[in-house]
Design a protein around this motif. Structure first.
Motif, PDB file in Angstrom:
ATOM      1  N   VAL A   1       1.994  -5.589   2.481  1.00 34.31           N
ATOM      2  CA  VAL A   1       2.374  -4.433   1.671  1.00 34.31           C
ATOM      3  C   VAL A   1       1.242  -4.057   0.711  1.00 34.31           C
ATOM      4  O   VAL A   1       0.916  -2.886   0.532  1.00 34.31           O
ATOM      5  CB  VAL A   1       3.659  -4.736   0.870  1.00 34.31           C
TER       6      VAL A   1
ATOM      7  N   ILE B   1      -0.538   0.878   7.678  1.00 36.46           N
ATOM      8  CA  ILE B   1       0.327  -0.213   8.142  1.00 36.46           C
ATOM      9  C   ILE B   1      -0.329  -0.940   9.313  1.00 36.46           C
ATOM     10  O   ILE B   1      -0.295  -2.161   9.404  1.00 36.46           O
ATOM     11  CB  ILE B   1       1.714   0.333   8.527  1.00 36.46           C
TER      12      ILE B   1
ATOM     13  N   SER C   1      -2.963  -3.293   8.222  1.00 36.89           N
ATOM     14  CA  SER C   1      -2.503  -4.463   7.479  1.00 36.89           C
ATOM     15  C   SER C   1      -1.885  -5.499   8.413  1.00 36.89           C
ATOM     16  O   SER C   1      -1.473  -6.560   7.979  1.00 36.89           O
ATOM     17  CB  SER C   1      -1.492  -4.041   6.409  1.00 36.89           C
ATOM     18  N   ASN C   2      -1.821  -5.199   9.698  1.00 42.35           N
ATOM     19  CA  ASN C   2      -1.045  -6.039  10.616  1.00 42.35           C
ATOM     20  C   ASN C   2      -1.811  -6.592  11.805  1.00 42.35           C
ATOM     21  O   ASN C   2      -1.213  -7.217  12.678  1.00 42.35           O
ATOM     22  CB  ASN C   2       0.129  -5.205  11.156  1.00 42.35           C
TER      23      ASN C   2
ATOM     24  N   THR D   1       7.929  -2.206   6.322  1.00 43.43           N
ATOM     25  CA  THR D   1       6.802  -1.835   5.458  1.00 43.43           C
ATOM     26  C   THR D   1       6.799  -0.335   5.193  1.00 43.43           C
ATOM     27  O   THR D   1       6.593   0.112   4.061  1.00 43.43           O
ATOM     28  CB  THR D   1       5.464  -2.243   6.107  1.00 43.43           C
TER      29      THR D   1
ATOM     30  N   THR E   1       9.427   0.473   2.748  1.00 44.77           N
ATOM     31  CA  THR E   1       9.037   0.044   1.407  1.00 44.77           C
ATOM     32  C   THR E   1       8.064   1.035   0.785  1.00 44.77           C
ATOM     33  O   THR E   1       8.243   1.475  -0.352  1.00 44.77           O
ATOM     34  CB  THR E   1       8.390  -1.348   1.464  1.00 44.77           C
TER      35      THR E   1
END
Lengths: 327, 317
Positions: free
Chosen positions: B154, B185, B188-189, B250, B253
């Protein structure tokens, strides 16, 4: 041991330099620092002066070195949005976040470890099964939704606890604290619970898994054969041997608690660093973003380092094994 | 049935493979557990509801012209004051909550899928290179992965979003917000994919078929893509499913924090954020129903991922 510590230190410094570099490039490549300083309608002479003062004509490495030297002293310049030095903005908000994270970590440990021990000892009990199912649901619930649900139940429907802000804080020599009065503590309960719930379920499942493994070992059987009480076996022998991973995870999770505090602070309008950072992102307040990034990286790196060193204090086996296996 | 096999052979082939699928171990392990069947059905309902929303949804919530403020703040149909027209009630603008959830799920799913595809391409690519080339390249990529892994996804996504917001000109931001979100996203993954693929690539590259390909003089890129890649893709599918649940959460959020998709295309997270403003006046349905939809979707996809991991893992058979 010493060589290992030195290597870990060097690695940590490397990470910090890398993060510092990202923060620095935020300053350099985003926006125009000259315009930020003298305004759009400045004359060429003023611009020239600003460029000189900011040292923008210096070679890139020199500029980065200057940025790093300032950053080490905590100088990140002025916040674009708040027009106060970034250090002040952050140090004003830091206590709120640290207290929230501290209370959440304590809650997670105090509730999570006993539940883990219980579900490990009574693995087929009805209560254990219920707790495990509940923890699965807890893991699938996003943090912000947990916060909203807690507000709905405890603030809106039951009216027991305040739902936003820090409430009444007590000034302890410049540190605004929620922990010394009941009025202040009431305000921290819901945000801390929201923040700790994920870590709590994680700890519970971890302790349970470790307990199940340890309880099968020969030395536990031997301890029972020696006629030790259940309490001595379960807590003195079994629990003690589950602590290494528990401490690792707790330590590493403190870092993510600080990151997830961004979400919790938004839900509860808790005036901490996370909320400051989120507002900085929305308003493109680069100095605050850069400072937050560096601070969080520093906290992460320090915690990682402490956790690694704690291994040696807790587990004597690692001291014999040599440094290489300390992960 | 063999005698009539003339004409449309591909129909027969399709029928054969369908038969084979229903006879397989994977399908057996699926059918045996009611949890999987329920999770699968829930997922299907969400997918159909989301992508057929323009046809199935009772109201088109994206069309501002159809909104009527007189309809605002209706509670769900079974409560006092609710109307049967709006099953799950309406929000402050008079939007039907059920329809808004259907359209919102569509946005959530699109962002989730695209970002997972992004992380798969990036992660698998870097993992292949890391594992196949080795040496210093491998070292650099893996250290990068280590550093990123020590920060929660996040936070990384938030930072990337902030960075993009600072770099992009203001008038573009609304239009590209959804792509920025997907990239943030996705970036970040990627680490998990890279690590898994790197591991299996290092095993595969010493096998004979790879050596044979090298001997006949195929280029390294061709060997990586045509020979190694198909043999390392198995676990990637499983991780991708679990990543999808993570990406959906995510996205919700970030949208809840107000840095996600623009308010003109509300996702589930945006709906929860809107509804959150009315929690205190007692209109809980605006928040709770989108929240429930989000949790059910994430849980169902997660359960399917767990089942796939067990079913496709030969060690657990």
């Amino acid at each position: 041991m010493l060589a290992y510590i030195v290597r870990r230190l060097l690695q940590s410094i490397l990470v910090l330099v890398a993060v510092g570099f990202i923060a620095f490039s935020l300053f350099t490549f985003v926006g125009d620092p000259v315009n930020n300083m003298v305004g759009v309608e400045a004359t060429d002479a003023e611009r020239e002066w600003a460029r000189k003062t900011l040292g923008l004509d210096d070679p890139f490495p020199v500029q980065f070195a200057r940025f790093a030297a300032n950053a080490v002293q905590g100088d990140f310049g002025q916040s674009y949005r708040l027009s106060i030095p970034v250090v002040d903005a952050i140090s004003e908000r830091l206590p709120a976040t640290l207290e929230l994270v501290f209370v959440a970590a304590v809650m997670a440990l105090v509730i999570g470890v006993p539940l883990g021990v219980y579900t490990g000892l009574h693995r087929d009990g009805a209560i254990s099964r219920m707790l495990l199912t509940a923890s699965l649901v807890g893991i699938s619930l996003p943090t912000f939704l947990i916060g909203i649900l807690l507000i709905l139940v405890f603030s809106v429907w039951l009216g027991w606890l305040p739902s936003f802000g820090r409430g009444a804080t007590v000034d302890l020599w410049g540190w605004e604290s929620n922990l010394v009065s009941w009025e202040g503590f009431r305000s921290i309960i819901l945000p801390a619970l929201t923040l700790c719930l994920f870590q709590l379920t994680l700890l519970m499942r971890l302790v349970r898994a470790e307990m199940l493994e340890v309880l099968r070992t020969d030395y536990i059987k031997f301890a029972r054969a020696r006629g030790l009480t259940n309490r001595a076996v379960n807590f003195g022998h079994a629990l003690k041997n589950t602590l290494v991973p528990v401490i690792t995870i707790t330590g590493l999770q403190i870092g993510s608690l600080i990151a997830f505090a961004i979400i919790t602070e938004t839900v509860f309008q808790w005036p901490g660093m996370g909320l400051l950072f989120l507002q900085a992102i929305q308003f493109v307040d680069i100095p605050v973003m850069a400072a937050y990034l560096c601070l969080v990286a520093l906290i992460f790196v320090v915690i990682n380092l402490i956790v690694d060193l704690l291994y040696y204090a807790i587990d004597p086996r690692l001291r014999l094994d040599g440094a290489g296996h300390a992960h | 049935m063999g005698t009539e096999r003339t004409g449309n052979t591909w129909v027969w082939r399709l029928r054969d493979s369908v038969h084979r699928f229903f006879d397989s171990d994977v399908f057996y392990s699926f059918r045996r557990s009611p949890v999987n069947v329920v999770a699968f059905l829930v997922t299907v309902v969400f997918f159909v509801g989301a992508f057929a929303a323009p046809v199935l949804a009772p109201f088109n919530t994206n069309d501002v012209a159809t909104l009527d403020l007189m309809d605002a703040f209706h509670p769900p149909a079974w409560m006092e004051g609710g109307s049967s027209e709006h099953l799950l009630g309406t929000d402050d603008q008079g939007r039907d909550v059920l329809s808004a959830i259907m359209f919102g799920t569509q946005v959530s799913l699109i962002v989730g899928f695209m970002s997972v595809i992004f992380s798969v391409v990036l992660g698998v690519g870097l993992g292949l290179i890391s594992g196949y080339v080795g040496g210093r390249t491998d070292h650099i990529i893996m250290r990068l992965a280590d550093v990123q892994l020590s920060f929660p996804a996040v936070l990384v996504a938030l930072l990337l979003f902030g960075f993009a917001k600072a770099v992009l000109p203001r008038e573009l931001q609304e239009d590209v917000a959804i792509y920025v979100l997907i990239v943030a996203i996705g970036l970040s993954n990627w680490v998990q994919f890279a690590r898994t693929v790197r591991g299996s690539t290092m095993v595969e590259k010493n096998k004979e078929y790879v050596q044979a390909a090298r001997v006949i003089g195929r280029a390294p890129v061709a060997i990586m893509v045509r020979h190694v890649l198909p043999n390392v893709m198995g676990p990637v599918l499983v991780i991708a499913t679990i990543s999808l649940a993570l990406a959906i959460i995510t996205e919700a959020t970030l949208s809840f924090l107000g840095v996600g998709v623009p308010p003109t295309q509300p996702s589930l997270g945006t709906l929860i954020r809107f509804g959150n403003n009315f929690l205190f006046s007692g209109e809980w349905w605006m928040t709770i129903f989108p929240g429930l939809a989000l949790v059910m979707l994430a849980l169902a996809v997660n359960l399917l991922g767990d089942w796939m991991r067990d079913a496709l893992n030969p060690k657990l058979r």
